[in-house]
Design an enzyme around this catalytic site. Structure first.
Site, PDB file in Angstrom:
ATOM      1  N   PRO A   1       0.862  -1.164   0.116  1.00 18.52           N
ATOM      2  CA  PRO A   1       0.136  -0.048   0.062  1.00 18.52           C
ATOM      3  C   PRO A   1       0.780   1.063   0.184  1.00 18.52           C
ATOM      4  CG  PRO A   1      -0.385  -1.276   1.985  1.00 18.52           C
ATOM      5  CD  PRO A   1       0.732  -2.124   1.293  1.00 18.52           C
TER       6      PRO A   1
ATOM      7  N   GLU B   1       2.747  -7.793   8.738  1.00 18.36           N
ATOM      8  CA  GLU B   1       2.858  -6.224   8.755  1.00 18.36           C
ATOM      9  C   GLU B   1       3.822  -5.779   8.245  1.00 18.36           C
ATOM     10  OE1 GLU B   1       1.068  -7.811  11.311  1.00 18.36           O
ATOM     11  OE2 GLU B   1      -0.255  -6.069  11.178  1.00 18.36           O
TER      12      GLU B   1
ATOM     13  N   ARG C   1      -3.035  -8.224 -20.760  1.00 19.54           N
ATOM     14  CA  ARG C   1      -3.822  -8.045 -21.703  1.00 19.54           C
ATOM     15  C   ARG C   1      -3.446  -6.938 -22.846  1.00 19.54           C
ATOM     16  NH1 ARG C   1      -7.151  -3.858 -21.230  1.00 19.54           N
ATOM     17  NH2 ARG C   1      -9.040  -4.676 -21.949  1.00 19.54           N
TER      18      ARG C   1
ATOM     19  N   ASP D   1     -10.380   1.408 -24.856  1.00 16.96           N
ATOM     20  CA  ASP D   1     -10.548   1.043 -23.544  1.00 16.96           C
ATOM     21  C   ASP D   1     -10.584   2.298 -22.622  1.00 16.96           C
ATOM     22  OD1 ASP D   1     -10.492  -1.802 -23.360  1.00 16.96           O
ATOM     23  OD2 ASP D   1      -8.460  -1.714 -22.604  1.00 16.96           O
TER      24      ASP D   1
HETATM   25  N1  ADE Z   1      -0.723  -5.151  -0.123  1.00 18.29           N
HETATM   26  C1  ADE Z   1      -1.618  -4.878   0.884  1.00 18.29           C
HETATM   27  N2  ADE Z   1      -2.559  -3.668   0.515  1.00 18.29           N
HETATM   28  C2  ADE Z   1      -2.003  -3.475  -0.772  1.00 18.29           C
HETATM   29  C3  ADE Z   1      -2.321  -2.581  -1.713  1.00 18.29           C
HETATM   30  N3  ADE Z   1      -3.321  -1.667  -1.655  1.00 18.29           N
HETATM   31  N4  ADE Z   1      -1.780  -2.602  -3.073  1.00 18.29           N
HETATM   32  C4  ADE Z   1      -0.586  -3.244  -3.125  1.00 18.29           C
HETATM   33  N5  ADE Z   1      -0.124  -4.107  -2.252  1.00 18.29           N
HETATM   34  C5  ADE Z   1      -0.950  -4.498  -1.153  1.00 18.29           C
END
Ligand code: ADE
Length: 246
Positions: free
Chosen positions: A92, A119, A157, A172
Site C-alpha cells: 500500500p 505487518e 492483456r 478502453d
Molecule cells: N498489499 C496490501 N495492500 C495492498 C495494496 N493496496 N496494494 C498493493 N499491495 C498491497
C-alpha cells in the site's frame, strides 16, 4: 514476457491464471508465469519466513534472506539485462497503479513481483532489492497477492496478440484518457428501453462523434480529474466548458 511471482500463498494464483484471457495467453506462450513459494527459500527446520520487529510492536515482519534468495535464484538467467528487470514490491506504500504503469511494464521482457504479507517486509528488501513499489489503491489488503493478480491481468492483456482485436485496446477506458462510452447490443428495445437511434443509423462518422461525446460526458460526470490530462481538441475543450456551466 516472463513474470515471476514471489509469494507465501502460491495456491491463491491457481484459479485466476487458469481461466479466460490469462489462460489463453499462457497456452499460446505469449506469457510465462512462474509462481515461486518464498518458503522454499528457507533453510531451517520450521521454514521460517517472518520474525518479530526490532524495536517491538505488534505483528511480524517478513525476513530478508528468503526474499533475496528467491530473487537471486531467478536472476542468474538474465544477469546481463539486470537493469532491464523490474523487481516490484506490491505494497500500500507504493506508487498508485495506473494504465500508464501497465503500459510501461508491458514493454519489459521479464518482471518479478514480490507479494508482501503480515505487518511488512524488512526494509533492506525495499532499499537494496526492489526497483519499484506499487499499490493498487488506498486500502489495505491482507497481502500483495490480489494486487499482483491485478497487475498481471492489466499488463498481460496489453501484450501483442493477447486480445482478439487490438482495436478494442484503443477504446478502453483510460487508454484514451477518457472513460469508455456506453455500449449496447441486441435487442434494440428491452423492457421499453431503446438503444440510442444514432447507433442503428449505420452512419459511422456520426457514431464516432456520439461515442466521443458520450466518453467526454461520462468522464466529466464520474472522473472530472481525468479531463485535465485527456487529449482533447480545442472544440472538445469548449464542449467541456459548456457542459460544466450547464
Ligand atoms: N498489499 C496490501 N495492500 C495492498 C495494496 N493496496 N496494494 C498493493 N499491495 C498491497
Amino acid at each position: 514476457m516472463q513474470i515471476d511471482i514471489l509469494t507465501l500463498f502460491p495456491q491463491m494464483f491457481e484459479s485466476p491464471f487458469s481461466t479466460g484471457i490469462l489462460k489463453r495467453a499462457i497456452d499460446h506462450k505469449l506469457v510465462r508465469i512462474n509462481i515461486c513459494d518464498i518458503r522454499d527459500c528457507t533453510h531451517d527446520k520450521h521454514h521460517t519466513v517472518d520474525d518479530y520487529a526490532y524495536g517491538g510492536g505488534a505483528g511480524m515482519v517478513l525476513k530478508p534472506e528468503p526474499i533475496f534468495e528467491a530473487v537471486e535464484s531467478i536472476k542468474p538467467d538474465i544477469e546481463e539485462g539486470v537493469n532491464m528487470l523490474p523487481i516490484i514490491l506490491l505494497t500500500p506504500q507504493g506508487r498508485p497503479f495506473s494504465q500508464e504503469i501497465a503500459y510501461e511494464l508491458s514493454r519489459y521482457m521479464h518482471m518479478i513481483l514480490i507479494c508482501g504479507r503480515y505487518e511488512g517486509v524488512d526494509e533492506r528488501v525495499r532499499g537494496h532489492l526492489v526497483t519499484d513499489e506499487v499499490s493498487i489503491g488506498d486500502y489495505v489488503l491482507s497481502g500483495g497477492e490480489l494486487a499482483a493478480m491485478v497487475v498481471v491481468d492489466a499488463v498481460v492483456r496489453l501484450l501483442p496478440g493477447v486480445l482478439g482485436s487490438e482495436a478494442s485496446l484503443l477504446d478502453d477506458s483510460y487508454a484514451t484518457g477518457l472513460l469508455e462510452y456506453p455500449q449496447y447490443t441486441r435487442p434494440d428495445e428491452y423492457k421499453g428501453w431503446s438503444v440510442p437511434q444514432v447507433l442503428l443509423s449505420g452512419n459511422h462518422a456520426q457514431i464516432a462523434n456520439w461515442r466521443r461525446e458520450q466518453a467526454i460526458l461520462r468522464t466529466l460526470e464520474r472522473r472530472p480529474d481525468l479531463l485535465d490530462k485527456a487529449n482533447l481538441s480545442l472544440e472538445e475543450r469548449r464542449l467541456v466548458d459548456r457542459l460544466k456551466q450547464s
